[in-house]
Design a protein around this motif. Structure first.
Motif, PDB file in Angstrom:
ATOM      1  N   LEU A   1      67.167  68.124 -54.857  1.00 52.11           N
ATOM      2  CA  LEU A   1      68.457  68.430 -55.481  1.00 52.11           C
ATOM      3  C   LEU A   1      68.315  68.535 -56.991  1.00 52.11           C
ATOM      4  N   ILE A   2      67.534  67.651 -57.575  1.00 53.49           N
ATOM      5  CA  ILE A   2      67.325  67.687 -59.022  1.00 53.49           C
ATOM      6  C   ILE A   2      66.662  69.004 -59.429  1.00 53.49           C
ATOM      7  N   LEU A   3      65.604  69.379 -58.716  1.00 49.01           N
ATOM      8  CA  LEU A   3      64.861  70.577 -59.083  1.00 49.01           C
ATOM      9  C   LEU A   3      65.681  71.849 -58.878  1.00 49.01           C
ATOM     10  N   ARG A   4      66.479  71.878 -57.811  1.00 50.79           N
ATOM     11  CA  ARG A   4      67.249  73.080 -57.518  1.00 50.79           C
ATOM     12  C   ARG A   4      68.603  73.102 -58.212  1.00 50.79           C
ATOM     13  N   GLU A   5      69.387  72.053 -58.040  1.00 46.16           N
ATOM     14  CA  GLU A   5      70.772  72.074 -58.497  1.00 46.16           C
ATOM     15  C   GLU A   5      70.920  71.719 -59.971  1.00 46.16           C
ATOM     16  N   VAL A   6      70.020  70.899 -60.480  1.00 48.04           N
ATOM     17  CA  VAL A   6      70.103  70.527 -61.890  1.00 48.04           C
ATOM     18  C   VAL A   6      69.209  71.403 -62.754  1.00 48.04           C
ATOM     19  N   GLU A   7      67.934  71.552 -62.340  1.00 46.51           N
ATOM     20  CA  GLU A   7      66.985  72.318 -63.139  1.00 46.51           C
ATOM     21  C   GLU A   7      67.018  73.806 -62.841  1.00 46.51           C
ATOM     22  N   GLY A   8      67.567  74.177 -61.676  1.00 42.37           N
ATOM     23  CA  GLY A   8      67.731  75.594 -61.373  1.00 42.37           C
ATOM     24  C   GLY A   8      66.460  76.318 -60.974  1.00 42.37           C
ATOM     25  N   LEU A   9      65.451  75.600 -60.471  1.00 45.20           N
ATOM     26  CA  LEU A   9      64.223  76.247 -60.043  1.00 45.20           C
ATOM     27  C   LEU A   9      64.471  77.074 -58.786  1.00 45.20           C
ATOM     28  N   SER A  10      63.700  78.135 -58.640  1.00 39.55           N
ATOM     29  CA  SER A  10      63.792  78.966 -57.434  1.00 39.55           C
ATOM     30  C   SER A  10      63.120  78.244 -56.268  1.00 39.55           C
ATOM     31  N   TYR A  11      63.348  78.751 -55.057  1.00 34.38           N
ATOM     32  CA  TYR A  11      62.703  78.162 -53.879  1.00 34.38           C
ATOM     33  C   TYR A  11      61.182  78.215 -54.023  1.00 34.38           C
ATOM     34  N   GLU A  12      60.685  79.356 -54.525  1.00 35.28           N
ATOM     35  CA  GLU A  12      59.240  79.507 -54.683  1.00 35.28           C
ATOM     36  C   GLU A  12      58.685  78.500 -55.692  1.00 35.28           C
ATOM     37  N   GLU A  13      59.417  78.298 -56.781  1.00 39.46           N
ATOM     38  CA  GLU A  13      58.962  77.352 -57.806  1.00 39.46           C
ATOM     39  C   GLU A  13      58.970  75.920 -57.280  1.00 39.46           C
ATOM     40  N   ILE A  14      60.002  75.584 -56.522  1.00 38.43           N
ATOM     41  CA  ILE A  14      60.067  74.234 -55.946  1.00 38.43           C
ATOM     42  C   ILE A  14      58.933  74.029 -54.958  1.00 38.43           C
ATOM     43  N   ALA A  15      58.662  75.044 -54.159  1.00 38.41           N
ATOM     44  CA  ALA A  15      57.560  74.957 -53.204  1.00 38.41           C
ATOM     45  C   ALA A  15      56.249  74.710 -53.933  1.00 38.41           C
ATOM     46  N   ASP A  16      56.080  75.366 -55.058  1.00 34.25           N
ATOM     47  CA  ASP A  16      54.867  75.204 -55.856  1.00 34.25           C
ATOM     48  C   ASP A  16      54.799  73.804 -56.458  1.00 34.25           C
ATOM     49  N   VAL A  17      55.920  73.342 -57.002  1.00 29.16           N
ATOM     50  CA  VAL A  17      55.965  72.025 -57.625  1.00 29.16           C
ATOM     51  C   VAL A  17      55.661  70.927 -56.618  1.00 29.16           C
ATOM     52  N   LEU A  18      56.279  71.005 -55.452  1.00 26.43           N
ATOM     53  CA  LEU A  18      56.169  69.938 -54.453  1.00 26.43           C
ATOM     54  C   LEU A  18      55.044  70.177 -53.444  1.00 26.43           C
ATOM     55  N   ASN A  19      54.396  71.330 -53.555  1.00 25.16           N
ATOM     56  CA  ASN A  19      53.286  71.674 -52.659  1.00 25.16           C
ATOM     57  C   ASN A  19      53.739  71.680 -51.196  1.00 25.16           C
ATOM     58  N   ILE A  20      54.877  72.334 -50.963  1.00 22.14           N
ATOM     59  CA  ILE A  20      55.401  72.497 -49.605  1.00 22.14           C
ATOM     60  C   ILE A  20      55.760  73.964 -49.419  1.00 22.14           C
ATOM     61  N   SER A  21      56.036  74.358 -48.191  1.00 16.99           N
ATOM     62  CA  SER A  21      56.366  75.757 -47.930  1.00 16.99           C
ATOM     63  C   SER A  21      57.791  76.072 -48.378  1.00 16.99           C
ATOM     64  N   LYS A  22      58.059  77.354 -48.568  1.00 23.53           N
ATOM     65  CA  LYS A  22      59.406  77.777 -48.943  1.00 23.53           C
ATOM     66  C   LYS A  22      60.395  77.412 -47.838  1.00 23.53           C
ATOM     67  N   GLY A  23      59.961  77.536 -46.580  1.00 18.19           N
ATOM     68  CA  GLY A  23      60.829  77.165 -45.472  1.00 18.19           C
ATOM     69  C   GLY A  23      61.207  75.698 -45.499  1.00 18.19           C
ATOM     70  N   THR A  24      60.248  74.855 -45.852  1.00 20.65           N
ATOM     71  CA  THR A  24      60.527  73.423 -45.961  1.00 20.65           C
ATOM     72  C   THR A  24      61.499  73.158 -47.100  1.00 20.65           C
TER      73      THR A  24
END
Length: 200
Positions: A150-173
């Protein structure tokens, strides 16, 4: 913007301290925002933020541009916050809770970001102090992985791809985890905000 960022990174990698200082000034507010959201303590957040940039400076030469600089920076920040919380848990021998704390005096100008992104009317919600507090308490009930996303997406506004990269998980996850995080948040606060809470 990406070209300017890359130029700064290249200069910093070459030993230009002014370039690194500019990178810090560009991202220090965002790094602190992630830290305060995960650590819930301004002093701890300031300390970890400083440690983040120390680590970035130390390992900047290893940045290989496979992702953007700020994605790399966010990954370091999230990992250091998690490490800090785990160490704190071991020291205190109690369960930790890293719910988000976003008072209007913590990160200036950001006090309306989360509710507006989640579909709430910030004027109504933040106009009533008790509702604001209940929102913060609701976020504290979420698991570490749901708070983080929630912090990365709703507060920081990262894209799904960027969050996947940051957390080392798939975009689907990312999409699944974010969906559930929003629903858990909605369930936790719906009894307090009623019809004002609408999460799509």
């Amino acid at each position: 913007m990406e070209d300017q960022e890359l130029q700064l990174v290249e200069r910093a990698q070459a030993g230009d301290r002014e370039a690194f200082k500019e990178l810090v000034e560009t991202y220090q507010r965002k790094v602190y925002g992630i830290c305060i959201g995960m650590l819930k303590n301004p002093d701890d957040s300031m300390d970890v933020s400083q440690e983040v940039f120390i680590k970035v400076y130390r390992y900047l030469e290893k940045f290989n541009r496979q992702s953007s600089f700020y994605t790399w920076l966010y990954r370091i920040t999230v990992n250091m916050c998690i490490d800090f919380l785990r160490k704190k848990k071991r020291v205190q021998e109690v369960d930790y809770d890293d719910g988000i704390l976003r008072g209007s005096d913590e990160v200036e100008g950001d006090e309306h970001i989360l509710p507006s992104r989640l579909g709430l009317n910030p004027d109504k919600v933040y106009g009533r102090k008790e509702l604001r507090q209940k929102m913060l308490e609701a976020l504290e009930t979420l698991s570490e992985k749901h708070r983080t996303i929630l912090i990365l997406r709703e507060v920081e506004g990262l894209s799904y791809e960027e969050i996947a990269d940051v957390l080392n998980i798939s975009k689907g996850t990312v999409m699944s985890r974010l969906y559930h995080a929003r629903r858990y948040f909605q369930t936790a606060v719906e009894s307090y905000v009623g019809d004002e809470l609408k999460v799509s």
